[in-house]
Design a protein around this motif. Structure first.
Motif, short mmCIF file in Angstrom:
data_model
loop_
_atom_site.label_atom_id
_atom_site.label_comp_id
_atom_site.label_asym_id
_atom_site.label_seq_id
_atom_site.Cartn_x
_atom_site.Cartn_y
_atom_site.Cartn_z
N GLN A 90 53.83 4.71 -34.90
CA GLN A 90 54.25 5.56 -33.78
C GLN A 90 53.58 5.15 -32.47
OE1 GLN A 90 52.95 9.05 -35.94
NE2 GLN A 90 55.07 9.74 -36.19
N LEU A 91 52.76 4.10 -32.52
CA LEU A 91 52.06 3.64 -31.32
C LEU A 91 52.71 2.37 -30.79
CD1 LEU A 91 48.37 3.90 -32.63
CD2 LEU A 91 49.66 5.65 -31.41
N THR A 106 46.28 7.87 -40.16
CA THR A 106 46.42 8.22 -38.75
C THR A 106 45.34 7.50 -37.94
OG1 THR A 106 44.92 10.07 -38.99
CG2 THR A 106 47.27 10.53 -39.34
N VAL A 107 45.45 7.59 -36.63
CA VAL A 107 44.45 6.98 -35.75
C VAL A 107 43.06 7.49 -36.12
CG1 VAL A 107 43.61 6.92 -33.37
CG2 VAL A 107 46.04 6.57 -33.85
N PHE A 111 46.95 11.40 -29.47
CA PHE A 111 47.51 10.56 -30.53
C PHE A 111 46.60 10.50 -31.74
CE2 PHE A 111 49.64 9.25 -26.71
CZ PHE A 111 50.96 9.12 -27.13
N GLU A 112 45.70 11.48 -31.84
CA GLU A 112 44.72 11.49 -32.93
C GLU A 112 45.41 11.43 -34.29
OE1 GLU A 112 44.66 13.54 -30.37
OE2 GLU A 112 42.65 13.51 -29.48
N ASN A 113 46.54 12.15 -34.40
CA ASN A 113 47.19 12.25 -35.70
C ASN A 113 48.44 11.39 -35.80
OD1 ASN A 113 45.26 14.10 -36.69
ND2 ASN A 113 46.26 15.70 -35.48
N ALA A 114 48.57 10.44 -34.88
CA ALA A 114 49.74 9.55 -34.93
C ALA A 114 49.48 8.43 -35.93
CB ALA A 114 50.00 8.97 -33.55
N MET A 171 48.70 0.43 -27.54
CA MET A 171 47.97 1.60 -28.04
C MET A 171 47.31 1.28 -29.38
SD MET A 171 50.90 4.30 -27.02
CE MET A 171 50.30 5.82 -27.71
N LEU A 217 43.28 7.53 -25.93
CA LEU A 217 44.34 7.86 -26.90
C LEU A 217 44.35 9.35 -27.24
CD1 LEU A 217 44.46 4.87 -29.44
CD2 LEU A 217 46.18 5.55 -27.77
#
Ligand SMILES: Nc1ncnc2c1ncn2[C@@H]1O[C@H](COP(=O)(O)OP(=O)(O)O)[C@@H](O)[C@H]1O
Ligand SMILES: [Mg+2]
Lengths: 275, 254
Positions: B141-142, B101-102, B134-137, B146, B131
């Motif tokens: 998915q970005l 994740t990010v 979107f911590e757990n993207a 991003m 961001l």
């Protein structure tokens, strides 16, 4: 071809339309996997009831089912499955762990690969069952022969997949890992394992199916128990129903193991782009 | 701790007569030749030049990703022998790990720090690049922009002495780009982080940089190093600014 296509009169578009409608009349997706087996079953039933082949060679499905029930009730089949599962379990555990370990070393170190690769490739060329005679000479009909044959059958694809998986990690990611100052253990956990995972699982699936082949053949050649032995025994008695029952058991368990592997892979690769 | 001119000189990045030759099918391809460049601590340096003139290669040399080169590259007097956490890079392609994740991608560069510190730096830099949420993207998915921002956050979180950025803002829309340029610039000045930015945006390079390096191709050389001694914030319409910008454009034409 084109000319003929062009010549199709417009009136037939109605027919094409209804054909498309038939195609789109699909059963729910969950039922699709059962369609083909049911067709085979129906064909089998038809062939058996028309007595296209002698009943000793092609028994009707009902008889095979009855045999399966009887063998289960008597505990014969359960005992044989248990023995076979132990063999394949131990063989896979040995073969895959040594294979993944060797593959890791070969994938990480070009030097090790240079040393080991020629010998490994030569030995890999010898089919697992080519080892049976010499192993029997050494160990007799001991269980260890089965373990070693199955282990060898898994070992080769597991090693190759692991080494390839590591070697094919894109350089861009390796550079990112060094720039980010990843320790050796973090590099393995955060880069190498996840990046190599798809290749590893491809290799494991191949390893499992090789293991089944090795198991059944070695049980046919050099065993007094197990599903493979049960099938040979059925054949010598001219009881094809037992042979087919064994095939069904192998198919179902093999399918279950493959499905288990796929599930595990999906779980481990939740991050992957959904296709 | 006061920084005298003397310590500046020893702490800076010194590039002396550097050359780099790639081999393509056995034949040598000179990519960089005769590169001289001094970058002081906390300096902001913009590099512009046509594509293929070796800008990315120069950054790779500074980071220590290329072992085989001629000449001398030293940071603070020590020759650069390989990558180190004091020198961060934002690659042209974001190079986030697709299976992390990010948050976990940013955490990669923070191995060994206390958990609380890691959490704090991640949150701080995610906010900085905008961001939040979107911590757990996962990277797929970005959007491209991003992902590029996440890569910037990952590099900044390491708090390197030098950060080199390889056209990092190309995939961004103009509003986000300006905001991020401002942020990067602010961080660079605040923490006295040396920044080397490869960009196509001449106006931006002149607006931010302490010096603009213009490169020319085949083989890659430095055509001109143009110092920009203007106070911040700079006036884009001022005569000196326009003049400097024209000098950079002129150097770019060959
Ligand atoms: N790994 C490599 N092997 C061979 N040639 C390379 C390699 N990397 C870059 N080059 C060549 O070096 C030249 C400069 O590349 P690069 O530094 O990426 O330029 P820029 O970033 O200015 O566009 C190009 O001609 C490119 O083809
Ligand atoms: Mg480039």
């Amino acid at each position: 071809m084109n000319v003929r296509l062009l010549a199709i009169p417009r009136a037939s578009s109605g027919a094409r339309e209804s054909f498309r409608r038939v195609l789109s009349l699909r059963p729910p997706a969950a039922l699709l996997p059962f369609l083909l087996p049911l067709l085979v079953l129906a064909a089998w039933q038809l062939a058996a009831s028309r007595a296209l082949l002698p009943v000793q060679i092609l028994p009707p499905p009902a008889l095979v089912l009855q045999t399966l029930v009887d063998l289960t009730a008597s505990g014969d089949i359960v005992a044989n499955i248990e023995i076979s599962l132990w063999r394949i379990g131990i063989g896979i555990a040995i073969g895959c762990s040594f294979g993944l370990a060797l593959g890791t070393v070969m994938g990480l170190s070009q030097t090790v690969d240079d040393y080991i690769s020629p010998l490994f490739r030569a030995l890999a060329q010898i089919p697992s069952l080519g080892w049976v005679p010499i192993l029997i000479l050494i160990f007799g009909l001991d269980e260890i022969v089965k373990y070693l044959i199955i282990a060898k059958a898994c070992f080769v694809p597991a090693t190759i997949a692991m080494a390839e998986g590591i070697r094919n990690i894109p350089r861009a990611y390796k550079e990112a890992a060094t720039v980010l100052g990843l320790s050796r253990s973090a590099t393995i956990r955060k880069l190498i394992v996840p990046a190599a995972l798809p290749t590893i699982f491809g290799g494991l699936r191949l390893a499992f199916s090789n293991a089944w082949i090795a198991l059944i053949v070695v049980e046919m050649l050099a065993a007094q128990e197990g599903v493979g032995y049960m099938m040979v025994w059925g054949r010598t008695l001219f009881q094809t129903d037992i042979v087919i029952a064994g095939m069904i058991v192998i198919g179902v368990i093999g399918l279950a193991m493959d499905a288990g592997l796929r599930r595990l892979e999906r779980r481990l690769r939740r991050w992957a782009v959904p296709s | 701790m006061s920084l005298t001119a003397d310590t500046d000189a020893t702490r800076g990045l010194r590039i002396r007569n550097v050359g780099k030759t790639y081999r393509i099918e056995g034949r040598p391809l000179p990519v960089l030749q005769n590169i001289h460049l001094d970058i002081g601590p906390g300096e902001f340096v913009g590099i512009v030049g046509a594509s293929g003139c070796g800008k990315s290669t120069l950054l790779r040399l500074i980071i220590g990703l290329e072992a085989d080169y001629e000449g001398e590259i030293a940071l603070g007097g020590d020759p650069i022998g390989g990558p180190s956490r004091e020198r961060g890079i934002v690659f042209q392609d974001h190079r986030l790990f697709p299976w992390l994740t990010v948050t976990d991608n940013i955490a990669l560069g923070l191995e060994g720090l206390a958990a609380a510190e890691v959490r704090e730096r991640i949150a701080e830099n995610i906010e900085l690049v905008g961001l939040q949420g979107f911590e757990n993207a996962y990277p797929h998915q970005l959007s491209g922009g991003m992902a590029q921002r996440a890569a910037i956050a990952r590099a900044l979180a390491m708090r390197p002495q030098i950060l080199v950025l390889d056209e990092p803002l190309g995939a961004l829309d103009s509003l986000t780009r300006v905001r991020l340029q401002n942020e990067l610039f602010r961080i660079g000045r605040q923490s006295r982080m040396t920044m080397v930015l490869v960009t196509h945006d001449v106006e931006e390079a002149v607006y931010r940089s302490d010096k603009v390096v213009v490169m020319e191709p085949r083989p890659g050389r430095i055509k001109a190093t143009i110092p920009v001694h203007l106070d911040h914030p700079r006036q884009r319409g001022s005569a000196e600014f326009v003049n400097l910008r024209e000098r950079v454009y002129e150097a770019l034409q060959y």
